[in-house]
Write a protein that holds these residues in place. Structure first.
Motif, PDB file in Angstrom:
ATOM      1  N   HIS A 125       0.839  -1.196   0.000  1.00  0.00           N
ATOM      2  CA  HIS A 125       0.000   0.000   0.000  1.00  0.00           C
ATOM      3  C   HIS A 125       0.883   1.259   0.000  1.00  0.00           C
ATOM      4  N   ALA A 126       0.365   2.326  -0.557  1.00  0.00           N
ATOM      5  CA  ALA A 126       1.136   3.579  -0.641  1.00  0.00           C
ATOM      6  C   ALA A 126       0.875   4.469   0.568  1.00  0.00           C
ATOM      7  N   CYS A 184       0.959   5.092   5.137  1.00  0.00           N
ATOM      8  CA  CYS A 184       1.744   4.890   6.359  1.00  0.00           C
ATOM      9  C   CYS A 184       1.724   3.415   6.763  1.00  0.00           C
ATOM     10  N   ARG A 185       2.872   2.921   7.152  1.00  0.00           N
ATOM     11  CA  ARG A 185       3.012   1.510   7.494  1.00  0.00           C
ATOM     12  C   ARG A 185       2.040   1.069   8.596  1.00  0.00           C
ATOM     13  N   HIS A 186       1.655   1.992   9.484  1.00  0.00           N
ATOM     14  CA  HIS A 186       0.749   1.627  10.576  1.00  0.00           C
ATOM     15  C   HIS A 186      -0.643   1.257  10.061  1.00  0.00           C
ATOM     16  N   THR A 187      -0.979   1.671   8.851  1.00  0.00           N
ATOM     17  CA  THR A 187      -2.296   1.315   8.301  1.00  0.00           C
ATOM     18  C   THR A 187      -2.296  -0.050   7.627  1.00  0.00           C
ATOM     19  N   HIS A 188      -1.091  -0.584   7.329  1.00  0.00           N
ATOM     20  CA  HIS A 188      -1.017  -1.770   6.469  1.00  0.00           C
ATOM     21  C   HIS A 188      -1.675  -3.011   7.052  1.00  0.00           C
ATOM     22  N   PRO A 189      -1.451  -3.369   8.339  1.00  0.00           N
ATOM     23  CA  PRO A 189      -2.056  -4.617   8.818  1.00  0.00           C
ATOM     24  C   PRO A 189      -3.583  -4.614   8.698  1.00  0.00           C
ATOM     25  N   ALA A 190      -4.215  -3.526   9.092  1.00  0.00           N
ATOM     26  CA  ALA A 190      -5.676  -3.463   9.001  1.00  0.00           C
ATOM     27  C   ALA A 190      -6.125  -3.471   7.543  1.00  0.00           C
ATOM     28  N   ALA A 191      -5.388  -2.772   6.691  1.00  0.00           N
ATOM     29  CA  ALA A 191      -5.731  -2.757   5.272  1.00  0.00           C
ATOM     30  C   ALA A 191      -5.662  -4.172   4.694  1.00  0.00           C
ATOM     31  N   ASP A 192      -4.609  -4.896   5.074  1.00  0.00           N
ATOM     32  CA  ASP A 192      -4.476  -6.281   4.593  1.00  0.00           C
ATOM     33  C   ASP A 192      -5.630  -7.144   5.083  1.00  0.00           C
ATOM     34  N   ALA A 193      -6.003  -6.972   6.352  1.00  0.00           N
ATOM     35  CA  ALA A 193      -7.078  -7.789   6.917  1.00  0.00           C
ATOM     36  C   ALA A 193      -8.410  -7.464   6.231  1.00  0.00           C
ATOM     37  N   LEU A 194      -8.669  -6.150   6.008  1.00  0.00           N
ATOM     38  CA  LEU A 194      -9.913  -5.787   5.324  1.00  0.00           C
ATOM     39  C   LEU A 194      -9.921  -6.325   3.896  1.00  0.00           C
ATOM     40  N   GLN A 195      -8.763  -6.224   3.221  1.00  0.00           N
ATOM     41  CA  GLN A 195      -8.676  -6.754   1.851  1.00  0.00           C
ATOM     42  C   GLN A 195      -9.042  -8.238   1.836  1.00  0.00           C
ATOM     43  N   GLN A 196      -8.548  -8.950   2.857  1.00  0.00           N
ATOM     44  CA  GLN A 196      -8.837 -10.383   2.933  1.00  0.00           C
ATOM     45  C   GLN A 196     -10.331 -10.630   3.177  1.00  0.00           C
ATOM     46  N   ALA A 197     -10.914  -9.838   4.077  1.00  0.00           N
ATOM     47  CA  ALA A 197     -12.353  -9.990   4.358  1.00  0.00           C
ATOM     48  C   ALA A 197     -13.179  -9.714   3.102  1.00  0.00           C
ATOM     49  N   MET A 198     -12.827  -8.642   2.381  1.00  0.00           N
ATOM     50  CA  MET A 198     -13.581  -8.280   1.174  1.00  0.00           C
ATOM     51  C   MET A 198     -13.537  -9.418   0.157  1.00  0.00           C
ATOM     52  N   ARG A 199     -12.333 -10.030   0.035  1.00  0.00           N
ATOM     53  CA  ARG A 199     -12.187 -11.104  -0.960  1.00  0.00           C
ATOM     54  C   ARG A 199     -12.887 -12.374  -0.500  1.00  0.00           C
ATOM     55  N   GLU A 200     -12.643 -12.723   0.779  1.00  0.00           N
ATOM     56  CA  GLU A 200     -13.139 -14.005   1.279  1.00  0.00           C
ATOM     57  C   GLU A 200     -14.666 -14.048   1.278  1.00  0.00           C
ATOM     58  N   TYR A 201     -15.268 -12.914   1.665  1.00  0.00           N
ATOM     59  CA  TYR A 201     -16.730 -12.903   1.771  1.00  0.00           C
ATOM     60  C   TYR A 201     -17.366 -12.216   0.567  1.00  0.00           C
ATOM     61  N   ALA A 257     -11.189   2.909   3.192  1.00  0.00           N
ATOM     62  CA  ALA A 257     -12.195   3.227   2.177  1.00  0.00           C
ATOM     63  C   ALA A 257     -11.697   2.856   0.781  1.00  0.00           C
ATOM     64  N   LEU A 258     -10.426   3.149   0.523  1.00  0.00           N
ATOM     65  CA  LEU A 258      -9.872   2.803  -0.792  1.00  0.00           C
ATOM     66  C   LEU A 258      -9.834   1.288  -0.989  1.00  0.00           C
ATOM     67  N   ILE A 259      -9.443   0.573   0.059  1.00  0.00           N
ATOM     68  CA  ILE A 259      -9.426  -0.892  -0.030  1.00  0.00           C
ATOM     69  C   ILE A 259     -10.845  -1.412  -0.281  1.00  0.00           C
ATOM     70  N   ALA A 260     -11.818  -0.853   0.429  1.00  0.00           N
ATOM     71  CA  ALA A 260     -13.202  -1.310   0.290  1.00  0.00           C
ATOM     72  C   ALA A 260     -13.735  -1.039  -1.111  1.00  0.00           C
ATOM     73  N   ARG A 261     -13.367   0.111  -1.660  1.00  0.00           N
ATOM     74  CA  ARG A 261     -13.909   0.490  -2.975  1.00  0.00           C
ATOM     75  C   ARG A 261     -13.245  -0.258  -4.121  1.00  0.00           C
ATOM     76  N   SER A 262     -11.912  -0.304  -4.099  1.00  0.00           N
ATOM     77  CA  SER A 262     -11.223  -0.814  -5.294  1.00  0.00           C
ATOM     78  C   SER A 262     -10.233  -1.923  -4.984  1.00  0.00           C
ATOM     79  N   GLY A 263     -10.099  -2.259  -3.708  1.00  0.00           N
ATOM     80  CA  GLY A 263      -9.166  -3.338  -3.362  1.00  0.00           C
ATOM     81  C   GLY A 263      -7.716  -2.897  -3.320  1.00  0.00           C
ATOM     82  N   ARG A 264      -7.473  -1.625  -3.583  1.00  0.00           N
ATOM     83  CA  ARG A 264      -6.080  -1.159  -3.565  1.00  0.00           C
ATOM     84  C   ARG A 264      -5.969   0.253  -2.997  1.00  0.00           C
ATOM     85  N   ALA A 265      -4.786   0.540  -2.449  1.00  0.00           N
ATOM     86  CA  ALA A 265      -4.508   1.877  -1.910  1.00  0.00           C
ATOM     87  C   ALA A 265      -3.140   2.286  -2.427  1.00  0.00           C
ATOM     88  N   GLY A 266      -3.089   2.519  -3.732  1.00  0.00           N
ATOM     89  CA  GLY A 266      -1.831   2.870  -4.392  1.00  0.00           C
ATOM     90  C   GLY A 266      -1.729   4.364  -4.614  1.00  0.00           C
TER      91      GLY A 266
END
Lengths: 456, 456
Positions: free
Chosen positions: A272-273, A275-292, A335-344
């Motif tokens: 992700h583009a 702050c590193r502190h956002t990455h773990p939650a972003a990864d987890a949300l990305q996984q939830a969005m995909r899995e479900y 929000a970016l992860i939820a909308r498009s799956g990426r935060a680049g």
């Protein structure tokens, strides 16, 4: 020490000079290709940065207007010194290039630009380029680990250690023998520089550090080829790098499992583009969005379970006013992860002032999580709880941030990132990036490395 | 600090940016011309050194084959970056260039090569060149004094501090304003490098240090002109040069009587081409030979009254086998003074294996002298007692070695040294050096600095 047990600098030089393609495990070679592509895309993404363009104008003024090596951001040809300098200046500016956690060193930015420029200049093969890059990573990372945290407190390791990594990389492409390689290390170490003081003023020095590490390392290797000698113990000598620039240097790190442990493969990708502190939650949300199989409209509320540091750094950023600030807004990132799956990079640019993103932002909140907090900073665990509009409560968890060695990027993910970065600054077209991807995936079979992008 | 009392880095930048020709006392300007001529002659004398030629081959391979600036040792034209790099590499190699005792810094080697190259490139006047050089000396010497003895223990001050001196010099020729000059200092300081470790192996790094200081300082200044920013407190900041590279930095030295004390005028010339411990006795003998109109055949015995350090270092060298060794032979040095009045590079080359010199050598001996020894190292007193073949006993004494500020070289002596150095490596003819001398003595009236020597 005897000839069989040379001092550390000599042992590193010997390793770098004698490393053969056949010695390197296939997964390490594949990872080197991944890192090369990631670096080239980062360079293209940095094309429009003011500091990079200043260095390119300087290079154009001082260097030749033709030559065998390509400046990727302008496509012009020049000598390898200037191509390495400008490409390295561009590689680190969007902060999406790789990082080796243990050495706090960004190897790609200082290894691949000189590797590519010199391979082009000498018509070396793809295999030669790969071996040279692996040698640069293995030596550079170990020198970074050796100089330790005390070095990093004042000195920008990517600048200082990068000079040696670049020298080894170029030295390998020049086929320096072990003795010449030792001189190249000596001449590189005595040029090694880069102070963190610029951070206080947000000055442009970071780009100068990568540019100069690449250029100075290249200089050291070419001079060694000319018979120019350097200190034999530039790392461990009484007036060497550690003596002058570290208080906790650990010599055991210099030769740590050389030829068995492949430090290159420990290198992390930035995904992700933000702050590193956002990455773990972003990864987890990305996984939830995909899995479900969720869409952003399915979300009623998302709780990010975080460590205290994330709350401290990100908590104050409620209504981001700049692109830079939005990278420190957990709501925007999720929000970016939820909308498009990426935060680049492109998503952040587009998100600023976007009412949909602003609307989504309110659905996300952070909560201190005892497990996540106690694991930090050794482990960066990502946990989210998602409540959906249809009343489900879903959980997702990631134990290592996306991009780290245990949760690395797949080739499709690397390609996707490369496409995003590559076109970000309009320095290349999507078709050109796809061609670049094909070329890198076939690098091992390339007889002579040439220009990677067509001239403009 | 307020605008009226800027922090030291900013005050130095402001001084350098605003220094006017009219502010500089005439004797300082004349001394700057002396030092420039001395430096140009040193560059020519270094033309054949292996390390210098390696750097010139590298510069020719990586840089343009034409341009506005002259590489003095080959007379070829290129861009100022490469002319500065090669000329600076050559300036220090015969160890006859200037030294500032208090800062243990050799300013000429890193100030004049970039000054000349950039003045040529921009068609600046002789006055502009002089102002730029004075600015570089004043800032560089103070930074060297600031970083102190702890810095010099590990770092080669001429390499590290030289980068800032070169940046200031070039920045002045580019007419950088105070803000740009501060950025140039920041970009220079963050590139500053050079470790003494090479001494242990007698490696070539010293030439790389002067070459890179000149080149990197030039880079810093040109980048500042392009809007590239640097740290504002590169000298005194918490992650700046002193924090990383000194333990006894004294901020009071940075601005010591700026604009009133002219540190350039404190710089010493090297006179004899021998070990510094031989200089006081050589000066005293030279005085005796002149005062009493003696020839070498008049000498029966000469006692050099010396400090213990001279006996320790020079005592073991009884029968020198190499040119380098003969520079540590008191007998050889005094024999050369007795025969020709000079102990320069050419005299040492010719003396090796010369039976007359070997025969004379036996007439000289050292004796520990309590007065000389107790004054050392603050004062280097020279005393000799000469017994002549006709039975006279003559004494001579010099209280400050020839070349130091209190016993400096006259213009005829500077010209003589320049002629010797200039033709030493056959890099110029005597007529060309005489032309060079005329040009430098008329520098103030030169509207545009061009090539100083005709193309070959």
């Amino acid at each position: 020490m005897t000839a069989n047990h040379p001092h550390p600098s000599a042992a590193l030089a010997e390793f770098a000079a004698n490393l053969r393609f056949e010695d390197i495990p296939a997964p390490v070679l594949r990872r080197a290709e991944d890192l090369l592509l990631d670096c080239l895309a980062s360079i293209l993404a940095g094309a429009n940065a003011r500091a990079v363009q200043a260095i390119e104008r300087y290079a154009a003024a001082m260097g030749p207007a033709s030559g065998p090596a390509q400046v990727l951001i302008t496509r012009r040809q020049t000598t390898p010194l200037f191509a390495a300098m400008v490409n390295a200046a561009a590689a680190h500016v969007v902060e999406q290039d790789d990082v080796h956690n243990g050495s706090v060193f960004h190897p790609a930015a200082v290894v691949f630009p000189p590797a590519l420029a010199v391979a082009q200049a000498l018509g070396r093969s793809g295999k030669d380029l790969l071996v040279a890059a692996v040698a640069g990573y293995e030596v550079g990372i170990r020198v970074g680990e050796y100089l330790g945290r005390s070095h990093y407190k004042i000195f920008h390791t990517t600048g200082t250690v990068g000079t040696l990594a670049a020298a080894v990389t170029v030295g390998r492409l020049l086929n320096l023998n072990a003795e010449q390689m030792l001189h190249a290390l000596g001449s590189a170490g005595t040029q090694a520089a880069g102070l963190w003081e610029f951070l206080r003023d947000a000055a442009d020095s970071k780009q100068l550090h990568t540019a100069k590490a690449a250029a100075d390392g290249l200089t050291a290797a070419y001079l060694a080829q000319e018979g120019f000698t350097g200190a034999r113990r530039i790392l461990e000598g009484a007036q060497g790098m550690a003596a002058g620039m570290s208080t906790d240097a650990d010599p055991a790190r210099l030769l740590d499992r050389l030829g068995q442990r492949w430090a290159l493969a420990e290198t992390s990708f930035k995904y992700h583009a933000s702050c590193r502190h956002t990455h773990p939650a972003a990864d987890a949300l990305q996984q939830a969005m995909r899995e479900y199989k969720l869409r952003d409209s399915d979300l009623a509320e998302v709780v990010a379970h975080v460590h205290q540091g994330a709350i401290d750094v990100l908590g104050p950023v409620v209504d981001p006013k700049t692109v830079h600030q939005s990278k420190f807004s957990m709501g925007t990132v999720l929000a970016l992860i939820a909308r498009s799956g990426r935060a680049g990079l492109a998503e952040f640019d587009a998100a600023l002032g976007d009412q949909d993103v602003a609307g989504l932002r309110g659905k996300f909140r952070m909560e201190l999580d005892p497990e996540v907090d106690s694991a930090y900073p050794e482990r960066w665990i990502g946990k989210v709880t998602v409540r959906t509009t249809d009343g489900r409560v879903l959980h997702a968890r990631v134990d290592e941030p996306k991009g780290d060695p245990g949760n690395t990027l797949s080739r499709p993910e690397i390609e996707e990132k490369a496409l995003q970065l590559g076109v970000y600054a309009q320095a290349a077209t999507e078709a050109e990036i796809r061609g670049l991807i094909d070329a890198i995936w076939n690098l091992e079979n390339l007889a002579h490395v040439g220009a990677l992008l067509p001239a403009k």
